[in-house]
Scaffold this motif. Sequence first.
Motif, mmCIF file in Angstrom:
data_model
loop_
_atom_site.group_PDB
_atom_site.id
_atom_site.type_symbol
_atom_site.label_atom_id
_atom_site.label_comp_id
_atom_site.label_asym_id
_atom_site.label_seq_id
_atom_site.Cartn_x
_atom_site.Cartn_y
_atom_site.Cartn_z
ATOM 1 N N ARG A 59 0.822 -1.215 0.000
ATOM 2 C CA ARG A 59 0.000 0.000 0.000
ATOM 3 C C ARG A 59 0.852 1.260 0.000
ATOM 4 O O ARG A 59 1.837 1.355 0.740
ATOM 5 N N TRP A 60 0.485 2.221 -0.825
ATOM 6 C CA TRP A 60 1.073 3.560 -0.823
ATOM 7 C C TRP A 60 -0.056 4.529 -0.518
ATOM 8 O O TRP A 60 -0.995 4.685 -1.308
ATOM 9 N N ALA A 61 0.013 5.172 0.645
ATOM 10 C CA ALA A 61 -1.107 5.960 1.140
ATOM 11 C C ALA A 61 -1.088 7.390 0.618
ATOM 12 O O ALA A 61 -0.030 8.034 0.537
ATOM 13 N N SER A 62 -2.267 7.867 0.270
ATOM 14 C CA SER A 62 -2.460 9.266 -0.086
ATOM 15 C C SER A 62 -2.543 10.106 1.190
ATOM 16 O O SER A 62 -2.973 9.622 2.236
ATOM 17 N N ARG A 63 -2.167 11.373 1.065
ATOM 18 C CA ARG A 63 -2.285 12.282 2.210
ATOM 19 C C ARG A 63 -3.668 12.941 2.270
ATOM 20 O O ARG A 63 -3.964 13.677 3.204
ATOM 21 N N ARG A 64 -4.493 12.655 1.264
ATOM 22 C CA ARG A 64 -5.809 13.274 1.215
ATOM 23 C C ARG A 64 -6.741 12.603 2.230
ATOM 24 O O ARG A 64 -6.925 11.383 2.206
ATOM 25 N N PRO A 65 -7.396 13.374 3.103
ATOM 26 C CA PRO A 65 -8.354 12.789 4.059
ATOM 27 C C PRO A 65 -9.523 12.131 3.318
ATOM 28 O O PRO A 65 -10.047 12.684 2.351
ATOM 29 N N GLY A 66 -9.903 10.958 3.767
ATOM 30 C CA GLY A 66 -11.040 10.266 3.186
ATOM 31 C C GLY A 66 -10.799 9.689 1.807
ATOM 32 O O GLY A 66 -11.766 9.333 1.109
ATOM 33 N N ALA A 67 -9.537 9.579 1.398
ATOM 34 C CA ALA A 67 -9.224 9.056 0.061
ATOM 35 C C ALA A 67 -9.683 7.610 -0.071
ATOM 36 O O ALA A 67 -9.640 6.826 0.884
ATOM 37 N N VAL A 119 5.012 11.734 -6.017
ATOM 38 C CA VAL A 119 3.748 12.205 -6.577
ATOM 39 C C VAL A 119 2.669 12.139 -5.495
ATOM 40 O O VAL A 119 2.519 11.121 -4.814
ATOM 41 N N ASP A 120 1.930 13.226 -5.321
ATOM 42 C CA ASP A 120 0.868 13.282 -4.327
ATOM 43 C C ASP A 120 -0.446 12.897 -4.997
ATOM 44 O O ASP A 120 -1.058 13.709 -5.706
ATOM 45 N N LEU A 121 -0.856 11.679 -4.808
ATOM 46 C CA LEU A 121 -2.070 11.183 -5.453
ATOM 47 C C LEU A 121 -3.307 11.488 -4.612
ATOM 48 O O LEU A 121 -3.235 11.488 -3.371
ATOM 49 N N PRO A 122 -4.458 11.690 -5.273
ATOM 50 C CA PRO A 122 -5.709 11.919 -4.528
ATOM 51 C C PRO A 122 -6.379 10.622 -4.087
ATOM 52 O O PRO A 122 -7.523 10.639 -3.643
ATOM 53 N N PHE A 123 -5.697 9.511 -4.232
ATOM 54 C CA PHE A 123 -6.238 8.212 -3.813
ATOM 55 C C PHE A 123 -5.087 7.332 -3.324
ATOM 56 O O PHE A 123 -3.923 7.524 -3.692
ATOM 57 N N HIS A 124 -5.430 6.379 -2.478
ATOM 58 C CA HIS A 124 -4.449 5.373 -2.066
ATOM 59 C C HIS A 124 -4.213 4.421 -3.240
ATOM 60 O O HIS A 124 -5.133 4.130 -4.006
ATOM 61 N N LEU A 125 -2.997 3.915 -3.354
ATOM 62 C CA LEU A 125 -2.706 2.852 -4.312
ATOM 63 C C LEU A 125 -2.437 1.576 -3.530
ATOM 64 O O LEU A 125 -1.665 1.578 -2.570
ATOM 65 N N GLY A 176 -11.375 1.983 -7.741
ATOM 66 C CA GLY A 176 -11.382 1.236 -8.986
ATOM 67 C C GLY A 176 -10.302 0.179 -9.010
ATOM 68 O O GLY A 176 -9.560 -0.005 -8.035
ATOM 69 N N TYR A 177 -10.222 -0.510 -10.139
ATOM 70 C CA TYR A 177 -9.314 -1.649 -10.312
ATOM 71 C C TYR A 177 -8.737 -1.607 -11.716
ATOM 72 O O TYR A 177 -9.455 -1.358 -12.696
ATOM 73 N N PHE A 178 -7.427 -1.891 -11.820
ATOM 74 C CA PHE A 178 -6.751 -1.891 -13.119
ATOM 75 C C PHE A 178 -5.794 -3.064 -13.166
ATOM 76 O O PHE A 178 -4.994 -3.271 -12.261
ATOM 77 N N GLU A 179 -5.894 -3.850 -14.252
ATOM 78 C CA GLU A 179 -5.029 -5.025 -14.421
ATOM 79 C C GLU A 179 -4.319 -4.968 -15.770
ATOM 80 O O GLU A 179 -4.945 -4.691 -16.799
ATOM 81 N N LEU A 180 -3.026 -5.223 -15.740
ATOM 82 C CA LEU A 180 -2.211 -5.357 -16.943
ATOM 83 C C LEU A 180 -1.939 -6.840 -17.156
ATOM 84 O O LEU A 180 -1.572 -7.545 -16.215
ATOM 85 N N LEU A 205 -2.822 6.449 -15.230
ATOM 86 C CA LEU A 205 -2.856 6.830 -13.819
ATOM 87 C C LEU A 205 -2.816 8.350 -13.655
ATOM 88 O O LEU A 205 -3.457 8.904 -12.748
ATOM 89 N N GLN A 206 -2.077 9.028 -14.520
ATOM 90 C CA GLN A 206 -2.042 10.490 -14.481
ATOM 91 C C GLN A 206 -3.423 11.076 -14.764
ATOM 92 O O GLN A 206 -3.866 12.007 -14.082
ATOM 93 N N ARG A 207 -4.100 10.530 -15.763
ATOM 94 C CA ARG A 207 -5.455 11.006 -16.089
ATOM 95 C C ARG A 207 -6.434 10.673 -14.967
ATOM 96 O O ARG A 207 -7.347 11.464 -14.660
ATOM 97 N N LEU A 208 -6.258 9.533 -14.348
ATOM 98 C CA LEU A 208 -7.106 9.159 -13.233
ATOM 99 C C LEU A 208 -6.923 10.147 -12.064
ATOM 100 O O LEU A 208 -7.914 10.556 -11.437
ATOM 101 N N ALA A 209 -5.680 10.514 -11.808
ATOM 102 C CA ALA A 209 -5.396 11.456 -10.709
ATOM 103 C C ALA A 209 -6.035 12.818 -10.994
ATOM 104 O O ALA A 209 -6.585 13.455 -10.071
ATOM 105 N N VAL A 210 -5.998 13.264 -12.228
ATOM 106 C CA VAL A 210 -6.621 14.537 -12.601
ATOM 107 C C VAL A 210 -8.136 14.453 -12.438
ATOM 108 O O VAL A 210 -8.790 15.378 -11.937
ATOM 109 N N ALA A 211 -8.706 13.317 -12.862
ATOM 110 C CA ALA A 211 -10.160 13.150 -12.791
ATOM 111 C C ALA A 211 -10.672 13.178 -11.357
ATOM 112 O O ALA A 211 -11.817 13.587 -11.121
#
Length: 416
Positions: A68-76, A115-121, A189-193, A408-414
Motif C-alpha cells: 500500500r502507498w497511502a495518499s495524504r488526502r483525508p477520506g481518500a 507524486v501526491d495522489l488523490p487516492f491510495h494505491l 477502482g481496479y486496473f489489471e495489466l 494513472l495520471q489522467r485518473l489522478a486529474v479526474a
Amino acid sequence: MSDYQVRTAHILTRIEQLAAISEDASGATVTRTFGTPAFVRGRDLVQSWFEAAGLVTRLDGIGNLRGRWASRRPGAQTFVLASHIDTVVNAGKYDGPLGVLMGLSLVEDIIQQQVDLPFHLELMAFSDEEGVRFHTAYLGSKVVTGAFDPALLAKTDAQGLTLAQAIVEMGGDAAQIPAGALPAAEWLGYFELHIEQGPVLWGSGVPVALVTALVGQQRVELTWQGMAGHAGTVPMARRQDALAAAAEFVLAAEAFALAPGRGLVATVGQLRIAHSASNVIPSQVVHSLDLRSPDARQLATAYGALHAQAAAIAARRGLVLDWQLVQAIAPVACDAGLNDLLAQAIAASGYPVVPLVSGAGHDVVPASAVAPATMMFIRCYKGISHNPLENVEAADVAAALEVAERFLQRLAVAYA
C-alpha cells in the motif's frame, strides 16, 4: 535508452528471477501452483521487492501479497493495481507476474517522484487465479472483494489435502480471510495489466489493447459410469464403454461449438480413466467441460443443449451419467468511465485503440462486482499462453508501461 526502456529491462530481469523458482526441481519448466513451497518462495521474493520499493506490505488470510502507498488526502479511496503470481503446470513466465511487476514499476516511480495522489494505491499479487490445485479460480481476488465462500475451505486437492490445510501449510490463516476484504465504499477502482493470450495484437503489431468485456464461463465435471470387462471377450454391441461415450461427447461438443453462429468455444481439457489397462474396457471416465461466450444467452443455450446430448449418449449406451456444474461466471463488461481514460492514454501515447473481448478469465471479473474495473492487454508472441513458449517483446512492455502511466495520471486529474 528511454526511461521506459530502462524500467522494462528491470521488469524483465525480475521476471526471469521469479521464473527460476518452480516446483520443477530441474528448472526446465515453470510451475508455481497455489500454496506449494515453490509458490511461497516466489511470493517471498516478490514481497522483498515490494518492501524495497517502500510499500507498506502484508499478507492476508489467503496468502495474497498486498503493498500500500497511502495518499495524504483525508477520506481518500483506494485504487487497486493487481494481477496474480500463481501459474498453471508447465507454464510461461508472463501470465500474471508481468502485470504484478509492471504495477510495481509504476508504484516505484510514483514513490521516487513523490507524486501526491488523490487516492491510495494498493498493489496486489493474488495468490490464486488459475484454480489449478483446487479447481476453483479467483481464490485470491474473491477474498479481497468479499466474495469468498467459506465452504471452499473443505475442497481437496489431488492428494486429499483441504484448502484450509493448504492455507495453514503456506503460513496463512483461514480465520483471517473475512478481514482481507476491502470494503466496497473504499474502492475507487481496479486496473489489471496482462498479456493478451491471443493472436490479435501479434498479428496487428499494436502493443496494447483496451479490454471491453470478458466472456462468461460454465465449467462442468462429467462422470460416465459403465461396466468393466475383458477386452477380448465382450462383444462390441454389448459393451458399456465409458471412454467411448466420453469420446463421443467430446466430438459432439466440438461440433456444437463449430456450428455457424454459436459465438462460443467448448473445451475438454482434462480426462481421467479409472483403473485403466490396455486389455480392460473402461468402466469409469471423468472429464471436464469448459464453455465460454460473451453472450449470456448463448452460454445458457449451449449448456442446456450439451447436457441433453450427454444424457442421450449415456442412455443409448446404457451408462450412468453424473453432470456436475463446477463453476458459473457471467460475462462482465469493463467500466465505461475507466475505459474512456484508458483509451485516451493509449491514443495520447500514439497507438490505435484496439478494443478486445477477453476469452480468458481474469481477476478483473470478481473486482468488477464491487468497483469500476478495467484492463489492458499487452502483445505477446503469437498469442501463445499457458505454454513455455509464452513471451513478450521489450518494446511492447515499454509501450504498455507508458500507456499505464498516462492512464494513472489522467485518473489522478479526474479525481483531483
